[in-house]
Motif scaffolding. Structure first.
Motif, PDB file in Angstrom:
ATOM      1  N   MET A   1       0.092 -41.596  14.795  1.00  0.00           N
ATOM      2  CA  MET A   1      -0.807 -42.017  13.737  1.00  0.00           C
ATOM      3  C   MET A   1      -1.047 -40.870  12.766  1.00  0.00           C
ATOM      4  O   MET A   1      -1.143 -39.711  13.164  1.00  0.00           O
ATOM      5  N   PHE A   2      -1.177 -41.200  11.473  1.00  0.00           N
ATOM      6  CA  PHE A   2      -1.284 -40.198  10.413  1.00  0.00           C
ATOM      7  C   PHE A   2      -2.457 -39.251  10.633  1.00  0.00           C
ATOM      8  O   PHE A   2      -2.328 -38.031  10.484  1.00  0.00           O
ATOM      9  N   PHE A   3      -3.632 -39.789  10.961  1.00  0.00           N
ATOM     10  CA  PHE A   3      -4.833 -38.961  11.061  1.00  0.00           C
ATOM     11  C   PHE A   3      -4.735 -37.922  12.169  1.00  0.00           C
ATOM     12  O   PHE A   3      -5.146 -36.775  12.003  1.00  0.00           O
ATOM     13  N   THR A   4      -4.186 -38.317  13.314  1.00  0.00           N
ATOM     14  CA  THR A   4      -4.051 -37.360  14.418  1.00  0.00           C
ATOM     15  C   THR A   4      -2.964 -36.337  14.140  1.00  0.00           C
ATOM     16  O   THR A   4      -3.089 -35.174  14.528  1.00  0.00           O
ATOM     17  N   ARG A   5      -1.893 -36.761  13.462  1.00  0.00           N
ATOM     18  CA  ARG A   5      -0.842 -35.804  13.089  1.00  0.00           C
ATOM     19  C   ARG A   5      -1.368 -34.783  12.087  1.00  0.00           C
ATOM     20  O   ARG A   5      -1.041 -33.599  12.153  1.00  0.00           O
ATOM     21  N   CYS A   6      -2.185 -35.250  11.162  1.00  0.00           N
ATOM     22  CA  CYS A   6      -2.799 -34.357  10.182  1.00  0.00           C
ATOM     23  C   CYS A   6      -3.716 -33.352  10.881  1.00  0.00           C
ATOM     24  O   CYS A   6      -3.698 -32.157  10.570  1.00  0.00           O
ATOM     25  N   ALA A   7      -4.508 -33.835  11.841  1.00  0.00           N
ATOM     26  CA  ALA A   7      -5.398 -32.952  12.596  1.00  0.00           C
ATOM     27  C   ALA A   7      -4.607 -31.914  13.383  1.00  0.00           C
ATOM     28  O   ALA A   7      -5.002 -30.747  13.469  1.00  0.00           O
ATOM     29  N   LYS A   8      -3.484 -32.340  13.957  1.00  0.00           N
ATOM     30  CA  LYS A   8      -2.647 -31.407  14.714  1.00  0.00           C
ATOM     31  C   LYS A   8      -2.085 -30.321  13.804  1.00  0.00           C
ATOM     32  O   LYS A   8      -2.030 -29.142  14.182  1.00  0.00           O
ATOM     33  N   CYS A   9      -1.693 -30.696  12.606  1.00  0.00           N
ATOM     34  CA  CYS A   9      -1.181 -29.728  11.630  1.00  0.00           C
ATOM     35  C   CYS A   9      -2.272 -28.731  11.251  1.00  0.00           C
ATOM     36  O   CYS A   9      -2.036 -27.515  11.200  1.00  0.00           O
ATOM     37  N   ILE A  10      -3.471 -29.240  11.010  1.00  0.00           N
ATOM     38  CA  ILE A  10      -4.606 -28.372  10.672  1.00  0.00           C
ATOM     39  C   ILE A  10      -4.914 -27.439  11.836  1.00  0.00           C
ATOM     40  O   ILE A  10      -5.195 -26.245  11.646  1.00  0.00           O
ATOM     41  N   GLY A  11      -4.851 -27.963  13.060  1.00  0.00           N
ATOM     42  CA  GLY A  11      -5.104 -27.141  14.239  1.00  0.00           C
ATOM     43  C   GLY A  11      -4.120 -25.993  14.362  1.00  0.00           C
ATOM     44  O   GLY A  11      -4.493 -24.860  14.686  1.00  0.00           O
ATOM     45  N   GLY A  12      -2.843 -26.288  14.091  1.00  0.00           N
ATOM     46  CA  GLY A  12      -1.825 -25.228  14.150  1.00  0.00           C
ATOM     47  C   GLY A  12      -2.067 -24.148  13.111  1.00  0.00           C
ATOM     48  O   GLY A  12      -1.939 -22.951  13.394  1.00  0.00           O
ATOM     49  N   LEU A  13      -2.443 -24.559  11.894  1.00  0.00           N
ATOM     50  CA  LEU A  13      -2.745 -23.593  10.837  1.00  0.00           C
ATOM     51  C   LEU A  13      -3.966 -22.751  11.195  1.00  0.00           C
ATOM     52  O   LEU A  13      -3.979 -21.528  11.000  1.00  0.00           O
ATOM     53  N   LEU A  14      -4.997 -23.397  11.721  1.00  0.00           N
ATOM     54  CA  LEU A  14      -6.207 -22.671  12.110  1.00  0.00           C
ATOM     55  C   LEU A  14      -5.927 -21.667  13.224  1.00  0.00           C
ATOM     56  O   LEU A  14      -6.493 -20.561  13.233  1.00  0.00           O
ATOM     57  N   LEU A  15      -5.070 -22.047  14.146  1.00  0.00           N
ATOM     58  CA  LEU A  15      -4.707 -21.144  15.236  1.00  0.00           C
ATOM     59  C   LEU A  15      -4.083 -19.865  14.688  1.00  0.00           C
ATOM     60  O   LEU A  15      -4.456 -18.754  15.081  1.00  0.00           O
ATOM     61  N   GLY A  16      -3.142 -20.019  13.759  1.00  0.00           N
ATOM     62  CA  GLY A  16      -2.506 -18.853  13.152  1.00  0.00           C
ATOM     63  C   GLY A  16      -3.487 -18.002  12.363  1.00  0.00           C
ATOM     64  O   GLY A  16      -3.483 -16.769  12.463  1.00  0.00           O
ATOM     65  N   LEU A  17      -4.358 -18.648  11.582  1.00  0.00           N
ATOM     66  CA  LEU A  17      -5.335 -17.918  10.784  1.00  0.00           C
ATOM     67  C   LEU A  17      -6.335 -17.168  11.663  1.00  0.00           C
ATOM     68  O   LEU A  17      -6.741 -16.043  11.347  1.00  0.00           O
ATOM     69  N   ALA A  18      -6.743 -17.789  12.776  1.00  0.00           N
ATOM     70  CA  ALA A  18      -7.691 -17.148  13.686  1.00  0.00           C
ATOM     71  C   ALA A  18      -7.091 -15.893  14.314  1.00  0.00           C
ATOM     72  O   ALA A  18      -7.756 -14.855  14.425  1.00  0.00           O
ATOM     73  N   ILE A  19      -5.835 -15.978  14.709  1.00  0.00           N
ATOM     74  CA  ILE A  19      -5.161 -14.817  15.299  1.00  0.00           C
ATOM     75  C   ILE A  19      -5.041 -13.695  14.273  1.00  0.00           C
ATOM     76  O   ILE A  19      -5.296 -12.517  14.574  1.00  0.00           O
ATOM     77  N   LEU A  20      -4.678 -14.037  13.047  1.00  0.00           N
ATOM     78  CA  LEU A  20      -4.581 -13.037  11.983  1.00  0.00           C
ATOM     79  C   LEU A  20      -5.936 -12.392  11.703  1.00  0.00           C
ATOM     80  O   LEU A  20      -6.022 -11.183  11.448  1.00  0.00           O
ATOM     81  N   SER A  21      -6.999 -13.177  11.758  1.00  0.00           N
ATOM     82  CA  SER A  21      -8.346 -12.647  11.531  1.00  0.00           C
ATOM     83  C   SER A  21      -8.736 -11.643  12.614  1.00  0.00           C
ATOM     84  O   SER A  21      -9.324 -10.596  12.318  1.00  0.00           O
ATOM     85  N   ILE A  22      -8.395 -11.954  13.845  1.00  0.00           N
ATOM     86  CA  ILE A  22      -8.701 -11.044  14.949  1.00  0.00           C
ATOM     87  C   ILE A  22      -7.948  -9.728  14.767  1.00  0.00           C
ATOM     88  O   ILE A  22      -8.526  -8.633  14.930  1.00  0.00           O
ATOM     89  N   VAL A  23      -6.674  -9.819  14.414  1.00  0.00           N
ATOM     90  CA  VAL A  23      -5.864  -8.616  14.211  1.00  0.00           C
ATOM     91  C   VAL A  23      -6.414  -7.770  13.060  1.00  0.00           C
ATOM     92  O   VAL A  23      -6.543  -6.543  13.168  1.00  0.00           O
ATOM     93  N   ALA A  24      -6.770  -8.421  11.938  1.00  0.00           N
ATOM     94  CA  ALA A  24      -7.298  -7.701  10.778  1.00  0.00           C
ATOM     95  C   ALA A  24      -8.602  -6.999  11.116  1.00  0.00           C
ATOM     96  O   ALA A  24      -8.838  -5.852  10.709  1.00  0.00           O
ATOM     97  N   ASN A  25      -9.464  -7.659  11.880  1.00  0.00           N
ATOM     98  CA  ASN A  25     -10.728  -7.044  12.265  1.00  0.00           C
ATOM     99  C   ASN A  25     -10.511  -5.846  13.190  1.00  0.00           C
ATOM    100  O   ASN A  25     -11.164  -4.806  13.048  1.00  0.00           O
ATOM    101  N   ILE A  26      -9.579  -5.971  14.112  1.00  0.00           N
ATOM    102  CA  ILE A  26      -9.289  -4.850  15.023  1.00  0.00           C
ATOM    103  C   ILE A  26      -8.767  -3.649  14.236  1.00  0.00           C
ATOM    104  O   ILE A  26      -9.150  -2.504  14.502  1.00  0.00           O
ATOM    105  N   LEU A  27      -7.927  -3.894  13.233  1.00  0.00           N
ATOM    106  CA  LEU A  27      -7.381  -2.799  12.431  1.00  0.00           C
ATOM    107  C   LEU A  27      -8.470  -2.041  11.674  1.00  0.00           C
ATOM    108  O   LEU A  27      -8.318  -0.857  11.386  1.00  0.00           O
ATOM    109  N   LEU A  28      -9.574  -2.704  11.365  1.00  0.00           N
ATOM    110  CA  LEU A  28     -10.667  -2.036  10.667  1.00  0.00           C
ATOM    111  C   LEU A  28     -11.259  -0.880  11.477  1.00  0.00           C
ATOM    112  O   LEU A  28     -11.864   0.024  10.915  1.00  0.00           O
ATOM    113  N   TYR A  29     -11.081  -0.928  12.796  1.00  0.00           N
ATOM    114  CA  TYR A  29     -11.616   0.137  13.654  1.00  0.00           C
ATOM    115  C   TYR A  29     -10.746   1.392  13.638  1.00  0.00           C
ATOM    116  O   TYR A  29     -11.141   2.422  14.178  1.00  0.00           O
ATOM    117  N   PHE A  30      -9.580   1.305  13.001  1.00  0.00           N
ATOM    118  CA  PHE A  30      -8.651   2.439  13.029  1.00  0.00           C
ATOM    119  C   PHE A  30      -8.164   2.786  11.621  1.00  0.00           C
ATOM    120  O   PHE A  30      -6.996   2.582  11.299  1.00  0.00           O
TER     121      PHE A  30
END
Length: 202
Positions: A1-30
């Protein structure tokens, strides 16, 4: 179904963005790839707010995993059938999206405040925030960055990483807002379709 596929796509994008955010924040300490400044507590105060690790990182991972699992979620106990369970799951994803907005919003606010204040660094007058009252003007006037003598290249380091976190959290908010709309429309449409095909209401 379109709505669940769209949500899955958004979830994948959010997962990548969250990981990048964690890495960027850690780099601020160094700053400049050196550990001594964190040990000596010579970092900007906003670095310690964990806005990228917690806000745009761990908090956003929750809706990311919820959205990724929506396609397999049937919540059969909701109304006793698969389609209506999907409707409940889609409407429930709206709550997860709002949590994501809160986490990303926290990161966006802290990153903006950090950029406004500028880095904590050593100048000719000692350790201070030399750009604190410049109203973002220092961002375009690179000639003033030489005021900071330590940590090396700290202005570039902070401006780059806080700007990245600002952008990442802004994208997360947009994606979560899209999922709020997608979840509401999906939940209502799936339920309406079920009503048309079944003799009982969802």
């Amino acid at each position: 179904m379109f709505f669940t596929r769209c949500a899955k796509c958004i979830g994948g994008l959010l997962l990548g963005l969250a990981i990048l955010s964690i890495v960027a924040n850690i780099l601020l300490y160094f700053p400049n790839g050196e550990t001594q400044w964190a040990r000596e507590n010579r970092l900007s105060r906003y670095v310690w707010f964990f806005h990228g690790i917690a806000g745009a990182g761990l908090v956003v991972l929750l809706p990311a995993f919820v959205f990724l699992g929506l396609e397999e979620e049937d919540c059969c106990g909701c109304c006793g059938n698969r389609t209506c369970g999907r409707s409940c799951a889609m409407l429930g994803s709206v709550v997860a999206a709002l949590i994501g907005i809160a986490g990303a919003g926290y990161c966006l606010i802290i990153a903006a405040l950090a950029l406004a204040e500028g880095p904590y660094c050593e100048t000719s007058t000692g350790w201070t925030y030399p750009f604190q009252n410049t109203s973002f003007n220092y961002l375009s006037d690179h000639s003033t960055w030489s005021q900071c003598t330590a940590p090396p290249r700290v202005v570039t380091w902070n401006v780059t990483l806080f700007s990245i976190l600002l952008g990442l959290s802004g994208l997360e908010i947009i994606l979560c807002l899209i999922q709020v709309l997608n979840g509401l429309l999906g939940g209502i449409c799936i339920c309406c379709c079920q009503q048309k095909t079944q003799s009982y209401q969802c």
